[in-house]
Scaffold this motif. Structure first.
Motif, short mmCIF file in Angstrom:
data_model
loop_
_atom_site.label_atom_id
_atom_site.label_comp_id
_atom_site.label_asym_id
_atom_site.label_seq_id
_atom_site.Cartn_x
_atom_site.Cartn_y
_atom_site.Cartn_z
N THR A 93 -33.82 16.45 14.10
CA THR A 93 -34.50 15.97 15.31
C THR A 93 -35.71 16.85 15.63
O THR A 93 -36.77 16.35 16.01
CB THR A 93 -33.52 15.95 16.50
OG1 THR A 93 -32.44 15.07 16.17
CG2 THR A 93 -34.19 15.46 17.77
N ASP A 122 -34.15 7.94 15.15
CA ASP A 122 -33.16 9.03 15.18
C ASP A 122 -31.75 8.45 15.28
O ASP A 122 -31.37 7.91 16.32
CB ASP A 122 -33.45 9.96 16.37
CG ASP A 122 -32.73 11.30 16.25
OD1 ASP A 122 -31.81 11.41 15.40
OD2 ASP A 122 -33.08 12.23 16.98
N GLU A 123 -31.02 8.55 14.20
CA GLU A 123 -29.65 8.02 14.11
C GLU A 123 -29.55 6.59 14.65
O GLU A 123 -28.78 6.32 15.57
CB GLU A 123 -28.67 8.95 14.82
CG GLU A 123 -28.63 10.30 14.14
CD GLU A 123 -27.55 11.21 14.69
OE1 GLU A 123 -26.47 10.69 15.03
OE2 GLU A 123 -27.79 12.43 14.77
MG LIG Z 1 -30.42 15.35 16.10
#
Ligand SMILES: [Mg+2]
Ligand SMILES: Nc1ncnc2c1ncn2[C@@H]1O[C@H](COP(=O)(O)OP(=O)(O)OP(=O)(O)O)[C@@H](O)[C@H]1O
Length: 512
Positions: free
Chosen positions: A38, A159-160
Motif C-alpha cells: 500500500t 488495493d485488494e
Molecule cells: Mg495494504
C-alpha cells in the motif's frame, strides 16, 4: 519506479524498490501483511512523498505532490474502502469533484450521458441513475473504476480489489480488467492471493519486509515459487476440519429481523439460527445480503426490529455490547477501523479496552495499571505475531493485516463462549490466515461456539461444520459441510437456487 524508499520512524516500509509496469499490462503486487504494498502504491498515486527514488512516466521523470498530479499523468487508485456517496447516483459520484463547480446549472442529463459513454466504451456496465446505496459492492467497485476512467486514468491501481467480492463479482472484475487491457489500459492489483495472480496477471512483483523479492512474468513462474518469494519459505496447508462435537446450544436466534439503517429495508428477515458448543457455523454470501447486519445485531451495535437472541439461554436481545461481552461474547468486526480499534490509541490501550471496562488492569481501584497494560500487550503482540510488537505504537500506524491481528488477539485471548467472526482473515497474508484459522479451530476444539461470516469459499469450507448461505436477508441454502456442494453454494450466493441451475446449464460457475 526506481529505488523507492520510504521510512516511517524506525520502520522502512519501502527499501529501494524498483517497480516496472508496461502499457496494457495487468500486474499483481504480491506480498504479506506489512510488506509495503500500500505504501509503494500510495507513493505512485501521490498520496505520500517518497524519501528517496524516482518515478518515471512515459520516459519522463515526475514528482507527484497530490493524487491530482498523479491523475494528470493518467494514474488513479481505488482504495480498499470505497469512497462513494451512498445518497448520490452513479453518475453524480463519477463526475463529483472533477467538474468546476456544482452550480444550479449542473446538467444531470449530460453527466449521465457522459458516464453511460465511458461505461459503454470500457465495457463496465452500470446504470448511471442508480443510487449507490442500492447497488451491490461489485457494481460499486465498477463505479470507482469508472471514476478514474472518466478522469482519463490509463493506469488503475486497485488495493485488494477482490477482498469484498464473491466468486461472481471476482469473475466480472477480471473480465472487466481484460477488456480494459485490450484498450491499452494497465492495472496494478495489490493482493495476497496466489490464485488471483495466476488468473489475471501478465506480470507480478513480490515484496517482502519492504524489499523487492523479484519480478516475474506469467509463464515463467509458478505458485510454489511465488509463495516462497512472498513468505520466505513454503506455506502451510489449511488445517484439516474435524467432525463437530454435538454440544449444547450456545447461541439461539429466533425470528430475527434487522433493518438496514440507510435504506430502511429488512436486511435480515425472520432468521432462525443455532450454534452449539464445539461447533463452527459458517455464513456465506455476497457482501450486502444481510450478513453484516446479522453480525452487528449479535454484537449489539444494531438493534433488531423483532426476534430474540439467546446466549447460553440468557436473553441478550436488548443488552448493550459491554454486557454481552461480559456474558461471554467475543466479536471480530468486519470493519476493524470503525468498530474493532481506536486508531489513535496505542496497541496497549486497544488491547486493554474490554479489560478496563470490566474492572481489570487497575491500581487501587481507579488508576490504570500502565505497567501491567504494557506487559500484557507485549505478551499478546508476541503470541499473535503482530508487527511491530510494540505496545506503544498507535493502531493507525500498523498495516491493515496487523491491525486485524490486534483485534483477534484481544477477542480470542478472552476465550469467549461465542465468537462472532466477520471476515476474520480479510486482508491477511497466508501465514496470518493460517494462524487465525488455527485459533478458530482451537477455540472450537476447546468447546467454544463460533459463528463465522466469510466471503471466502475456501475458508468457509475449511473451517465450518455447518454452512448457511445468505441471500437478501434469508438463508437460501443450508448444509452440513461434509455434504455441501461447492457449486450449489456459489450459485446460492448469486441468488440461483439449485433447481433454477438445473434448468439453465450455463448458470454454473467455477470456484477456485
Ligand atoms: Mg495494504
Ligand atoms: N502512516 C504510517 N505510519 C507509520 N508506519 C506505517 C504507516 N504506514 C505504513 N506503515 C508501516 O509500513 C509498513 C508497510 O505497510 P503497508 O501498509 O505498506 O503494508 P501492506 O503491504 O500494504 O500490508 P497489508 O497487506 O497488511 O495491507 C508496515 O510495517 C506499517 O506498519
Amino acid at each position: 519506479m526506481l529505488g523507492i524508499t520510504k521510512r516511517f520512524g524506525p520502520v522502512t516500509a519501502c527499501d529501494g524498490i524498483d517497480f516496472v509496469l508496461g502499457r496494457g499490462e495487468v500486474h499483481c503486487l504480491l506480498g504479506e501483511n506489512g510488506a509495503g504494498k500500500t505504501t509503494l502504491m500510495s507513493i505512485l498515486f501521490g498520496l505520500i512523498p517518497p524519501d528517496d527514488g524516482q518515478i518515471i512516466v512515459d520516459g519522463t521523470s515526475v514528482q507527484f505532490g497530490s493524487p491530482r498530479d498523479a491523475l494528470n499523468h493518467g494514474i488513479g487508485m481505488v482504495h480498499q474502502h470505497f469512497m462513494l456517496v451512498p445518497e448520490f447516483t452513479v453518475a453524480e459520484n463519477v463526475v463529483l469533484g472533477s467538474r468546476p463547480a456544482w452550480t444550479p446549472r449542473f446538467d444531470r442529463a449530460a453527466a449521465e450521458e457522459e458516464v453511460r459513454e465511458v461505461a459503454r466504451t470500457s465495457g463496465l456496465e452500470v446504470d448511471p441513475r442508480a443510487l449507490i446505496r442500492d447497488i451491490p459492492v461489485d457494481v460499486q467497485q465498477r463505479v470507482e473504476i469508472l471514476k478514474l476512467l472518466y478522469r482519463g486514468a490509463k493506469v488503475l491501481i486497485l488495493d485488494e480489489p477482490t477482498a469484498s467480492l464473491g466468486p461472481a463479482g471476482i469473475k466480472s472484475l477480471f473480465e472487466g480488467l481484460a477488456t480494459l487491457r485490450e484498450q491499452g489500459h494497465s492495472a496494478i492489483l495489490i493482493t495476497h492471493k496466489l490464485t488471483e495472480v495466476t488468473a489475471v496477471a501478465d506480470g507480478v512483483t513480490v515484496l517482502r519486509g519492504g524489499r523487492l523479492q523479484g519480478s516475474f512474468r506469467q509463464g515463467n513462474t509458478d505458485e510454489a515459487e511465488l509463495a516462497r518469494a512472498m513468505t520466505g519459505g513454503d506455506i502451510a496447508a489449511l488445517p484439516v476440519r474435524r467432525a463437530a462435537s454435538g454440544g449444547e446450544v450456545v447461541l439461539r436466534v429466533r425470528g430475527l429481523t434487522v433493518k438496514d439503517t440507510v435504506t430502511g429495508r429488512n436486511a435480515v428477515e425472520d432468521l432462525d439460527l443455532e450454534v452449539a458448543a464445539g461447533e463452527i457455523v459458517g455464513i456465506a454470501g455476497v457482501e450486502g445480503n444481510g450478513q453484516r447486519e446479522l453480525a452487528d445485531a449479535l454484537a449489539g451495535v444494531l438493534a433488531p426490529e423483532s426476534g430474540t437472541i439467546l446466549l447460553d439461554d440468557a436473553d441478550i436481545t436488548a443488552m448493550p455490547p459491554r454486557a454481552r461481552h461480559a456474558a461471554g461474547l467475543g466479536v471480530i468486526p468486519e470493519d476493524r477501523l470503525r468498530w474493532g480499534l481506536v486508531a489513535d490509541l496505542t496497541l496497549a490501550e486497544n488491547l486493554a479496552l474490554s479489560d478496563i471496562s470490566r474492572g481489570g488492569l487497575r491500581r487501587r481501584g481507579r488508576l490504570l495499571d500502565l505497567d501491567g497494560m504494557q506487559a500484557r500487550a507485549a505478551e499478546l503482540l508476541e503470541t499473535y505475531g503482530v508487527r511491530p510488537p510494540n505496545p506503544k505504537a498507535r493502531a493507525s500506524q500498523l498495516s491493515g493485516g496487523n491491525q486485524q491481528k490486534v483485534v483477534i488477539a484481544r477477542e480470542m485471548s478472552r476465550q469467549p463462549r461465542l465468537l462472532v467472526a466477520a471476515q476474520p482473515t480479510r486482508g491477511l497474508d497466508v501465514g496470518a490466515i493460517d494462524y487465525v484459522h488455527r485459533q478458530i479451530l482451537d477455540m472450537r476444539d476447546r468447546g467454544g461456539a463460533v459463528l463465522l461470516v466469510t466471503n471466502e469459499l475456501e475458508e468457509l469450507i475449511a473451517l465450518s461444520d455447518r454452512i448457511a448461505v445468505m441471500y437478501r436477508g434469508r438463508f437460501v441454502y443450508r448444509a452440513v459441510t461434509a455434504d455441501a456442494d461447492v457449486d450449489a453454494i456459489a450459485m446460492a450466493m448469486a441468488g440461483i437456487s439449485p433447481e433454477d441451475a438445473d434448468a439453465q446449464p450455463g448458470a454454473a460457475m467455477e470456484v477456485a
